[in-house]
Structures are given as C-alpha cells and as structure tokens.
Design a protein around this motif. Structure first.
Motif, PDB file in Angstrom:
ATOM      1  N   VAL A  18      -1.753  38.527 -30.091  1.00  0.00           N
ATOM      2  CA  VAL A  18      -0.424  38.289 -29.509  1.00  0.00           C
ATOM      3  C   VAL A  18       0.111  36.928 -29.958  1.00  0.00           C
ATOM      4  O   VAL A  18       1.279  36.795 -30.353  1.00  0.00           O
ATOM      5  CB  VAL A  18      -0.473  38.363 -27.974  1.00  0.00           C
ATOM      6  CG1 VAL A  18       0.866  37.936 -27.372  1.00  0.00           C
ATOM      7  CG2 VAL A  18      -0.831  39.777 -27.516  1.00  0.00           C
ATOM      8  N   MET A  19      -0.741  35.913 -29.913  1.00  0.00           N
ATOM      9  CA  MET A  19      -0.317  34.574 -30.333  1.00  0.00           C
ATOM     10  C   MET A  19       0.071  34.567 -31.808  1.00  0.00           C
ATOM     11  O   MET A  19       1.047  33.924 -32.208  1.00  0.00           O
ATOM     12  CB  MET A  19      -1.436  33.565 -30.071  1.00  0.00           C
ATOM     13  CG  MET A  19      -1.030  32.118 -30.347  1.00  0.00           C
ATOM     14  SD  MET A  19      -2.322  30.920 -29.914  1.00  0.00           S
ATOM     15  CE  MET A  19      -2.189  30.954 -28.123  1.00  0.00           C
ATOM     16  N   TRP A  38       3.604  36.068 -32.262  1.00  0.00           N
ATOM     17  CA  TRP A  38       4.625  35.095 -31.850  1.00  0.00           C
ATOM     18  C   TRP A  38       4.765  33.983 -32.887  1.00  0.00           C
ATOM     19  O   TRP A  38       5.872  33.647 -33.308  1.00  0.00           O
ATOM     20  CB  TRP A  38       4.255  34.512 -30.494  1.00  0.00           C
ATOM     21  CG  TRP A  38       5.202  33.431 -30.021  1.00  0.00           C
ATOM     22  CD1 TRP A  38       5.090  32.083 -30.249  1.00  0.00           C
ATOM     23  CD2 TRP A  38       6.399  33.616 -29.249  1.00  0.00           C
ATOM     24  NE1 TRP A  38       6.143  31.410 -29.668  1.00  0.00           N
ATOM     25  CE2 TRP A  38       6.966  32.330 -29.051  1.00  0.00           C
ATOM     26  CE3 TRP A  38       7.042  34.724 -28.714  1.00  0.00           C
ATOM     27  CZ2 TRP A  38       8.140  32.133 -28.332  1.00  0.00           C
ATOM     28  CZ3 TRP A  38       8.214  34.522 -27.991  1.00  0.00           C
ATOM     29  CH2 TRP A  38       8.750  33.248 -27.812  1.00  0.00           C
ATOM     30  N   GLN A  39       3.639  33.417 -33.304  1.00  0.00           N
ATOM     31  CA  GLN A  39       3.669  32.283 -34.216  1.00  0.00           C
ATOM     32  C   GLN A  39       4.251  32.661 -35.573  1.00  0.00           C
ATOM     33  O   GLN A  39       5.026  31.899 -36.155  1.00  0.00           O
ATOM     34  CB  GLN A  39       2.257  31.712 -34.399  1.00  0.00           C
ATOM     35  CG  GLN A  39       1.733  30.945 -33.208  1.00  0.00           C
ATOM     36  CD  GLN A  39       2.446  29.615 -33.017  1.00  0.00           C
ATOM     37  OE1 GLN A  39       3.093  29.114 -33.918  1.00  0.00           O
ATOM     38  NE2 GLN A  39       2.332  29.051 -31.830  1.00  0.00           N
ATOM     39  N   MET A  75       8.188  33.384 -35.197  1.00  0.00           N
ATOM     40  CA  MET A  75       8.898  32.159 -34.841  1.00  0.00           C
ATOM     41  C   MET A  75       8.828  31.154 -35.986  1.00  0.00           C
ATOM     42  O   MET A  75       9.837  30.545 -36.366  1.00  0.00           O
ATOM     43  CB  MET A  75       8.290  31.545 -33.578  1.00  0.00           C
ATOM     44  CG  MET A  75       9.054  30.317 -33.081  1.00  0.00           C
ATOM     45  SD  MET A  75       8.116  29.318 -31.900  1.00  0.00           S
ATOM     46  CE  MET A  75       6.935  28.516 -32.998  1.00  0.00           C
ATOM     47  N   LEU A  79       8.412  26.149 -27.486  1.00  0.00           N
ATOM     48  CA  LEU A  79       8.302  27.526 -27.966  1.00  0.00           C
ATOM     49  C   LEU A  79       6.852  27.911 -28.212  1.00  0.00           C
ATOM     50  O   LEU A  79       6.437  29.040 -27.922  1.00  0.00           O
ATOM     51  CB  LEU A  79       9.118  27.705 -29.246  1.00  0.00           C
ATOM     52  CG  LEU A  79      10.642  27.607 -29.099  1.00  0.00           C
ATOM     53  CD1 LEU A  79      11.308  27.756 -30.467  1.00  0.00           C
ATOM     54  CD2 LEU A  79      11.168  28.668 -28.140  1.00  0.00           C
ATOM     55  N   ASP A  80       6.061  26.984 -28.752  1.00  0.00           N
ATOM     56  CA  ASP A  80       4.638  27.246 -28.945  1.00  0.00           C
ATOM     57  C   ASP A  80       3.949  27.515 -27.609  1.00  0.00           C
ATOM     58  O   ASP A  80       3.102  28.410 -27.484  1.00  0.00           O
ATOM     59  CB  ASP A  80       3.967  26.051 -29.628  1.00  0.00           C
ATOM     60  CG  ASP A  80       4.331  25.922 -31.096  1.00  0.00           C
ATOM     61  OD1 ASP A  80       4.804  26.914 -31.675  1.00  0.00           O
ATOM     62  OD2 ASP A  80       4.150  24.828 -31.661  1.00  0.00           O
ATOM     63  N   GLY A 102       4.691  30.928 -26.396  1.00  0.00           N
ATOM     64  CA  GLY A 102       3.841  31.904 -27.088  1.00  0.00           C
ATOM     65  C   GLY A 102       2.462  31.986 -26.467  1.00  0.00           C
ATOM     66  O   GLY A 102       1.900  33.078 -26.289  1.00  0.00           O
ATOM     67  N   ILE A 106       2.751  33.903 -23.176  1.00  0.00           N
ATOM     68  CA  ILE A 106       2.851  35.358 -23.387  1.00  0.00           C
ATOM     69  C   ILE A 106       1.478  35.938 -23.706  1.00  0.00           C
ATOM     70  O   ILE A 106       1.090  36.993 -23.183  1.00  0.00           O
ATOM     71  CB  ILE A 106       3.857  35.666 -24.510  1.00  0.00           C
ATOM     72  CG1 ILE A 106       5.273  35.265 -24.070  1.00  0.00           C
ATOM     73  CG2 ILE A 106       3.813  37.147 -24.883  1.00  0.00           C
ATOM     74  CD1 ILE A 106       6.304  35.348 -25.173  1.00  0.00           C
TER      75      ILE A 106
END
Length: 255
Positions: A107-108, A111-112, A115, A154-155, A158, A161
């Motif tokens: 998941v990370m 996102w990373q 983004m 934002l990090d 992430g 989440i």
C-alpha cells in the motif's frame, strides 16, 4: 509483552520510536569513516554538487518529523483501544502481523510511486515542493527525510493509509514504521556495503534510488519494491562500475 509496556503507551512509542531510530541509524552512517571503496559518489562530489548545507538538512528533517509526530499520534490515538485495557493487550499472531506488514508495504509503495511521479511531472509541484529533496544531488543518510513540509505531510498520509488498510495494531505499527524508516535511510546512505541485507532482499536499494537522483524521470518506486516502475515504463536498469580510485558508480545499463 514488549520492553516499553508499563512505561509508555503503544501510541506514544509508535509516534516517537521511528524518529529516534532515524537519528540513530542516520547518525551511524554519519559517524562512519569515508569508506571510499564502497561509496557511490566521492566525498568531493557530495561536498560540491549538493545545493544545501548539512545544517539546513537537519532543520528540514526535524520539521518534517514534527509534522509526522502530530499526525501519527492523532491517528494512533483515534484508532487505539487504550480505553479497553483487556483488548489493548491482545495482539494478532506473529504470522498475521507479518502479513499485515507486507500488505502495508505494498500500500505504501502504491501511494509513494504515484505521488512521487506526479511531483516530478507537475512542474509547479516539482519547482515549489519536491525540488527541495533533489537539492541533495548526492544523497546521504541524514537527508533521507529532507523534504518540503507539505510533501512530508503527504508521506505521512501515505503511512496512515497503509496502517489503516493493513489493519495492524499500534504495537505492530511500531515495528513496521521503524523498519520503513531504516529502509529509507539505507536507500539514501550512498554506500554499497557488502552483505547489506537490504541489498540482498530488495532490488529497490541504495544504488536503485541513486539512479533516480541522477536521472529524475526514472526509478520513482520507493521504498520497498520496483513493481510500478516495471509496469509503467519508468524502470532504469543500472550497472555498478568500479572506479579506478575506489568506490562504485551506478550508471545506466548498456543492455
């Protein structure tokens, strides 16, 4: 049973342990001798190419960690079961926790990747936000979290989440986020040390991320796997070439 039980809550530990681990691990690299035979860039390149001094990097990292601590503590407190002393001590089995951490890693990474890539393709966001990180043309360990505070937020989102989707407890989150911090610092350390377990088990490692700092339109994936780079055409294979004076150079593969 964990060593901090009875002293601090899992929520406090999950907030501050990754910060402490960051400075311990990054500080370890900072105190090492030059190790010229294992460096991806010479010390002279680090001193001349980087556009920001170490003192500013330290201040920037501390600011990002302040943002991270506030958001993390609120998230862990809201989702915790501290008010129920029985349920708060119940943890899933080790196998379940490992599975949760693997889910959080994927998941990370999702996102990373998206983004990070958008930060590069959107000229406004790159100029005003993400370019701060790339002032470190030659990465080093302490600069792993040197970002614009908005990008740091934002990090952190992430990570939140990944925590929520995986379903891990605050206690499991202590281990996961400390591991993620160590991995991120290692990816920026600039050293190709023999026997480094991160280089053995992860293709996404120090040299892989160094390529991104040299060729910013490639190797966006971070911090664990290279899946999205490979699927979406932003993967750059590299060769590690030994320098005559010692150390390595990570260069675009000729294959």
């Amino acid at each position: 049973m964990v060593f901090w039980e009875g002293y601090v809550s899992d929520e406090v530990m999950g907030t501050f342990a990754p910060i402490v681990v960051y400075w311990l691990y990054a500080g370890f690299f900072q105190l090492l001798p030059p190790l010229d035979n294992y460096r991806l860039h010479t010390k002279m390149e680090e001193d001349t190419k980087n556009l920001v001094p170490l003192s500013s990097v330290i201040k920037g990292v501390l600011l990002q960690q302040l943002v991270h601590a506030v958001v993390s503590y609120i998230l862990l407190l809201v989702t915790s079961e501290t008010n129920d002393p029985v349920r708060s001590k119940i943890q899933p089995s080790v196998f379940v926790q490992i599975f949760q951490m693997i889910v959080a890693m994927f998941v990370m990474d999702i996102w990373q990747y998206f983004m990070h890539r958008y930060m590069h393709t959107n000229k406004f966001l790159y100029r005003h936000i993400h370019s701060q990180h790339h002032k470190l043309v030659v990465p080093y360990a302490i600069g792993a979290f040197y970002n614009n505070p908005f990008e740091g937020l934002l990090d952190t989102v992430g990570g939140a989440i990944a925590f929520l989707v995986s379903g891990m407890t605050a206690r499991t989150a202590v281990t996961f986020f400390c591991f993620a911090v160590v991995k991120n610092v290692d990816d920026h350390c600039g050293l190709q040390l023999p026997g480094n377990p991160f280089h053995v088990f992860f293709e996404n490692n120090t040299a892989y991320h160094d390529i991104h700092h040299q060729f910013p339109r490639y190797n966006f994936s971070q911090p664990f796997f290279t899946i999205w780079d490979r699927l979406l055409g932003t993967h750059m294979p590299y060769d590690l070439v030994k320098r005559p004076e010692g150390g390595f150079v990570a260069t675009q593969s000729k294959d």
